[in-house]
Design a protein around this motif. Structure first.
Motif, PDB file in Angstrom:
ATOM      1  N   ILE A  15       0.714  -1.374  -0.315  1.00  0.00           N
ATOM      2  CA  ILE A  15      -0.138   0.012  -0.163  1.00  0.00           C
ATOM      3  C   ILE A  15       0.646   0.882  -0.188  1.00  0.00           C
ATOM      4  CG2 ILE A  15      -1.629   1.721   1.017  1.00  0.00           C
ATOM      5  CD1 ILE A  15      -2.951  -0.851   1.987  1.00  0.00           C
ATOM      6  N   GLU A  16       0.594   1.670  -0.707  1.00  0.00           N
ATOM      7  CA  GLU A  16       1.733   3.572  -1.223  1.00  0.00           C
ATOM      8  C   GLU A  16       1.108   4.277   0.021  1.00  0.00           C
ATOM      9  OE1 GLU A  16       1.262   4.524  -5.329  1.00  0.00           O
ATOM     10  OE2 GLU A  16       2.274   2.730  -5.663  1.00  0.00           O
ATOM     11  N   VAL A  22      -1.549   3.018   7.744  1.00  0.00           N
ATOM     12  CA  VAL A  22      -2.148   1.433   7.247  1.00  0.00           C
ATOM     13  C   VAL A  22      -2.739   1.115   8.513  1.00  0.00           C
ATOM     14  CG1 VAL A  22      -1.761  -0.327   6.265  1.00  0.00           C
ATOM     15  CG2 VAL A  22      -0.821   1.599   4.674  1.00  0.00           C
ATOM     16  N   CYS A 118       2.445  -5.163   3.319  1.00  0.00           N
ATOM     17  CA  CYS A 118       1.053  -5.790   4.113  1.00  0.00           C
ATOM     18  C   CYS A 118       1.514  -7.953   3.400  1.00  0.00           C
ATOM     19  CB  CYS A 118      -0.296  -5.333   3.464  1.00  0.00           C
ATOM     20  SG  CYS A 118      -0.603  -3.170   3.407  1.00  0.00           S
ATOM     21  N   THR A 154      -8.793  -6.191  -0.307  1.00  0.00           N
ATOM     22  CA  THR A 154      -6.968  -5.680  -0.707  1.00  0.00           C
ATOM     23  C   THR A 154      -7.640  -5.027  -1.476  1.00  0.00           C
ATOM     24  OG1 THR A 154      -7.120  -7.746  -1.575  1.00  0.00           O
ATOM     25  CG2 THR A 154      -5.704  -7.601   0.624  1.00  0.00           C
ATOM     26  N   LEU A 157      -8.677  -1.546  -0.405  1.00  0.00           N
ATOM     27  CA  LEU A 157      -7.438  -0.374   0.805  1.00  0.00           C
ATOM     28  C   LEU A 157      -6.032   0.063  -0.187  1.00  0.00           C
ATOM     29  CD1 LEU A 157      -7.065  -3.730   3.491  1.00  0.00           C
ATOM     30  CD2 LEU A 157      -7.798  -0.994   4.103  1.00  0.00           C
ATOM     31  N   GLN A 158      -5.891  -0.612  -1.169  1.00  0.00           N
ATOM     32  CA  GLN A 158      -4.486  -0.398  -2.149  1.00  0.00           C
ATOM     33  C   GLN A 158      -4.845   1.361  -2.831  1.00  0.00           C
ATOM     34  OE1 GLN A 158      -4.274  -3.689  -3.824  1.00  0.00           O
ATOM     35  NE2 GLN A 158      -1.725  -3.145  -3.964  1.00  0.00           N
ATOM     36  N   GLN A 159      -6.007   0.956  -2.882  1.00  0.00           N
ATOM     37  CA  GLN A 159      -7.068   2.195  -3.716  1.00  0.00           C
ATOM     38  C   GLN A 159      -7.437   3.763  -2.628  1.00  0.00           C
ATOM     39  OE1 GLN A 159      -9.716   0.982  -5.973  1.00  0.00           O
ATOM     40  NE2 GLN A 159      -8.589   0.697  -7.660  1.00  0.00           N
ATOM     41  N   ALA A 162      -4.030   4.916  -0.058  1.00  0.00           N
ATOM     42  CA  ALA A 162      -2.892   5.477  -1.158  1.00  0.00           C
ATOM     43  C   ALA A 162      -2.721   7.166  -1.229  1.00  0.00           C
ATOM     44  CB  ALA A 162      -2.390   5.197  -2.817  1.00  0.00           C
TER      45      ALA A 162
END
Length: 163
Positions: A15-16, A22, A118, A154, A157-159, A162
């Motif tokens: 995750i950026e 996070v 993650c 997931t 969460l990533q989007q 970020a």
């Protein structure tokens, strides 16, 4: 008659966003759950315990709903969020046992930005009111559905996290 189907799911992704950001989201169950697809209801049972009720899948009398309750344990120093099944208070609707863990690691991307690696692992057993002969047909469908839910979770969460 009932059939029990167990799924084990593991995912590793980045995750950026900084680890603190996070961790804050994943350690707060209602916030984390807001990223979970097909969640019908999350009930706070107190003492960092929650009951999850997913939306029904299937058609009419041939539908099922996954319901389970877990206690969450967060450890910021270790970068972990664990969940383990609880039996009490049972709602009578619970049909699943779920346990798992997030493990988070701070990293730097190629531009030097802080990102979070993650590691997600989850084991779940759902018990369905089906005759034993149906297990061969139901098992791949249930496993596919849970894998799809976790992939969507997931990705959300990533989007959503970020930087």
């Amino acid at each position: 008659m009932a059939v029990s189907i167990t799924t084990e799911i593991k995912r590793n992704f980045v995750i950026e966003a900084p680890l603190d950001n996070v961790f804050e989201v994943l350690a707060d169950v209602p916030t984390s759950a807001s990223y979970f697809p097909k969640l019908e209801q999350l009930t706070d049972l107190g003492d960092n315990c929650y009951r999850w009720a997913l939306k029904r899948i299937g058609v009419d009398k041939h539908s099922l709903q996954t319901v389970y309750a877990c206690r969450y344990i967060s450890d910021r120093a270790a970068g972990t969020v664990r969940w383990e099944p609880i039996e009490e208070p049972a709602s009578g609707d619970d049909n699943s046992i779920v346990k798992g863990q997030w493990t988070l690691e701070a990293e730097r991307d190629v531009q030097g930005n802080e990102v979070t690696r993650c590691h997600f692992s989850n084991t779940g057993t759902v018990t369905l009111p089906l005759p034993g002969i149906m297990k061969l047909a139901a098992s791949p469908l249930v496993k596919h559905e849970f894998n799809t839910l976790i992939d969507d979770y997931t990705e959300n969460l990533q989007q959503g996290l970020a930087s």
